[in-house]
Design an enzyme around this catalytic site. Structure first.
Site, PDB file in Angstrom:
ATOM      1  CB  CYS A  26      -0.905   0.072   1.240  1.00 21.29           C
ATOM      2  SG  CYS A  26      -1.692   1.344   1.273  1.00 21.29           S
ATOM      3  CG  ASP A  46      -0.412   4.232   5.333  1.00 24.12           C
ATOM      4  OD1 ASP A  46      -1.656   4.576   5.463  1.00 24.12           O
ATOM      5  OD2 ASP A  46       0.753   4.582   6.113  1.00 24.12           O
ATOM      6  CG  HIS A  89      -1.308  -0.891   5.999  1.00 22.85           C
ATOM      7  ND1 HIS A  89      -1.991   0.266   6.867  1.00 22.85           N
ATOM      8  CD2 HIS A  89      -1.418  -0.412   4.816  1.00 22.85           C
ATOM      9  CE1 HIS A  89      -2.452   1.312   5.939  1.00 22.85           C
ATOM     10  NE2 HIS A  89      -2.469   0.716   4.712  1.00 22.85           N
ATOM     11  CB  CYS A 102      -5.716   0.173   4.525  1.00 27.69           C
ATOM     12  SG  CYS A 102      -5.088   0.600   3.081  1.00 27.69           S
TER      13      CYS A 102
HETATM   14 ZN   LIG Z   1      -3.056   1.561   2.927  1.00 30.14          ZN
END
Ligand SMILES: [Zn+2]
Length: 523
Positions: free
Chosen positions: A180, A182, A249, A260
């Site tokens: 991801c 993030d 995550h 997420c």
């Molecule tokens: Zn994420």
């Protein structure tokens, strides 16, 4: 916010010892799925150290690597943390004679960079422009950090080759990873998995780990074509596989809010979405090329509060399940007081035990030997990171949520592999990424604007120098996106609260970052 000060304090304390950042060798290959005798090549046995309350470390933790990574984290985060105190000192100097020289001295000493002369020369008439100075220092800290990581990557050539050989030994000629986007997963390769960034053949982050199946099929084709034409890294008849890894995550401390964002902090949705994409990828290769057997898929979950991983263990047919995984946080707790050999055996047993699970987690037998070895090594590598978070952050990061220093727009600085330094908006036109950008601005309203500081936006695109005029096109794109961002937030621009820096970079990892226009000029 207070974690930023903590980094500054620790950075100062650790400046006495300056360990260089070097590569971390992943667990060595070992025959027939038996755990290696010494995956980390450590010369010391922590298991023989007397256990003290809170002071004992996990027997398999790589303490040398942890010390180096800590030094790196402190120096990078410390650079950002020192900006505000340095500028506070500069502001206090304003009424003094020789303000420009004194101010420049303070900034040089504290941050290792200089302020643009224009900011200081005009200060007597216009007042010292703290917002522009702050953004300038953030961008300089970012440049220094990226430089530090790029140097590190260039020094890792041998480790990269070792890791690729290890993958090959496990039966994988190519490893393609999509986490991801993030910011809390930015340390995935360097910290969480302890593998050099460039050991992965393909790597790209996507919001929610929702990777682009078409792009991946093209990557697969390019990899297989190279094997066919050049026999690199293995010949077509070698029977090795292409491995696609997706990384989602979650947050064990606050699952409903700090998971997420792309999946509304819903862990089930995050897992199912990543699993769905992995299956689609394998199906696409099977349908188009009739050789699905040559691809493997793997799913990894990261608890962003502790950096511990869950690895979903494929079954004998290569299929994954949301419920069949090894939880490394549990393994860490179970094996912390073990001897090194017993701990390694426990990791290996945990992978086997996952394959034997029934009910929702049941599958068709165990994965192939190479996959088991890869999983065992990833788990062992991650034990060091869990231990790192235990030792440095009391087992759980203080900044489980947002503590980013700037918004990264475009391709991001892939070399900068550190948790929670940037908020990423991977947009190529503002239209497609407007929602991401709005979320970023919202986060920085709390982080920066509420404290009178501007939002630094680093707009960065990669280009391929082999393609004629690619650099010019990347530059144009950066300018276009900057103009669109400035038009979207006119009130912020008018107040000097949105500061952009534009840069481009050639494709090869570690290429120099070329600043194309200073934010001062852009105003
Ligand atoms: Zn994420």
């Amino acid at each position: 916010m207070n974690t930023r000060n903590a980094y500054a304090l620790r950075a100062r304390a650790s400046q006495r010892q300056s360990l260089p950042m070097t590569g971390v060798v992943p667990g060595a290959a070992h025959p027939a799925g038996v755990p290696a005798a010494a995956p980390f090549g450590l010369g010391t046995r922590q298991g023989s150290l007397p256990a003290r309350m809170g002071g004992d470390r996990h027997v398999l933790a790589d303490r040398v690597a942890n010390a180096r990574l800590a030094q790196c984290e402190e120096s990078v985060k410390g650079r950002f943390a020192r900006i505000v105190p340095a500028l506070q000192r500069v502001v206090a100097l304003q009424a003094m004679p020789e303000f420009a020289e004194r101010a420049q001295g303070v900034v040089r000493e504290a941050l290792g960079c200089e302020l643009p002369a224009r900011l200081l020369d005009d200060a007597w008439a216009t007042g010292f422009d703290v917002k522009t100075a702050y953004a300038h220092c953030v961008f300089e800290a970012l440049a220094a950090a990226t430089d530090q990581f790029a140097r590190d990557i260039r020094e890792q050539v041998e480790v990269v080759q070792d890791t690729r050989n290890f993958f090959l030994d496990c039966g994988f000629h190519s490893v393609d990873i999509s986490p991801c986007a993030d910011g809390r997963l930015k340390g995935l390769s360097r910290y969480i998995l302890r593998l050099p960034l460039s050991s992965f053949t393909w790597r790209k982050a996507y919001a929610g780990a929702l990777f682009d199946v078409e792009v991946d099929v093209r990557n697969w084709t390019a990899t297989e074509l190279r094997r066919f034409r050049e026999g690199v890294p293995s010949t077509v008849d070698a029977g090795t596989r292409y491995l696609k890894v997706a990384v989602y995550h979650f947050s064990s401390s606050d699952p409903a809010h700090e998971g997420c964002a792309a999946h509304g902090s819903n862990d089930h949705q995050a897992i199912d979405a990543a699993l769905g994409r992995l299956k689609q990828f394998r199906q696409a290769i099977e349908n188009a090329f009739c050789c699905g057997a040559s691809t493997d898929i793997l799913l990894i979950g990261v608890d962003t509060d502790t950096d511990s991983v869950r690895i979903h263990v494929p079954d004998g047919r290569g299929d994954l399940s949301a419920y069949r995984f090894v939880d490394n946080a549990e393994l860490y707790a179970q094996t912390r007081a073990s001897t090194a050999d017993a701990a390694r055996l426990a990791v290996y047993e945990a992978v086997r035990a996952a394959s034997r699970k029934g009910g929702w987690a049941s599958g068709q037998g165990e994965p192939h030997d190479g996959m088991r070895r890869l999983i065992v090594n990833l788990l062992i590598n991650n034990l060091s990171q869990i231990d790192y978070v235990q030792e440095r952050h009391g087992g759980r990061y203080a900044d489980i949520g947002h503590a980013e220093r700037y918004i990264s727009v475009g391709d991001g600085f892939e070399e900068l592999q550190m948790r929670n330094v940037a908020y990423y908006a991977h947009l190529h036109t503002l239209e497609e990424g407007a929602a991401d950008m709005d979320v970023g601005i919202k986060i920085f309203r709390k982080l920066n604007l509420a404290h009178g500081l501007p939002v630094p936006v680093a707009i960065h695109y990669r280009y391929d120098a082999r393609v004629p005029e690619a650099r010019e096109r990347a530059t144009e794109k950066a300018r276009r996106v900057r103009d669109a961002i400035r038009q979207r937030y006119p009130a912020l621009v008018a107040g000097g609260d949105l500061q952009c820096r534009l840069s481009v970079q050639d494709l090869p990892t570690g290429s120099p970052i070329e600043i194309i226009e200073d934010q001062e000029q852009a105003r």
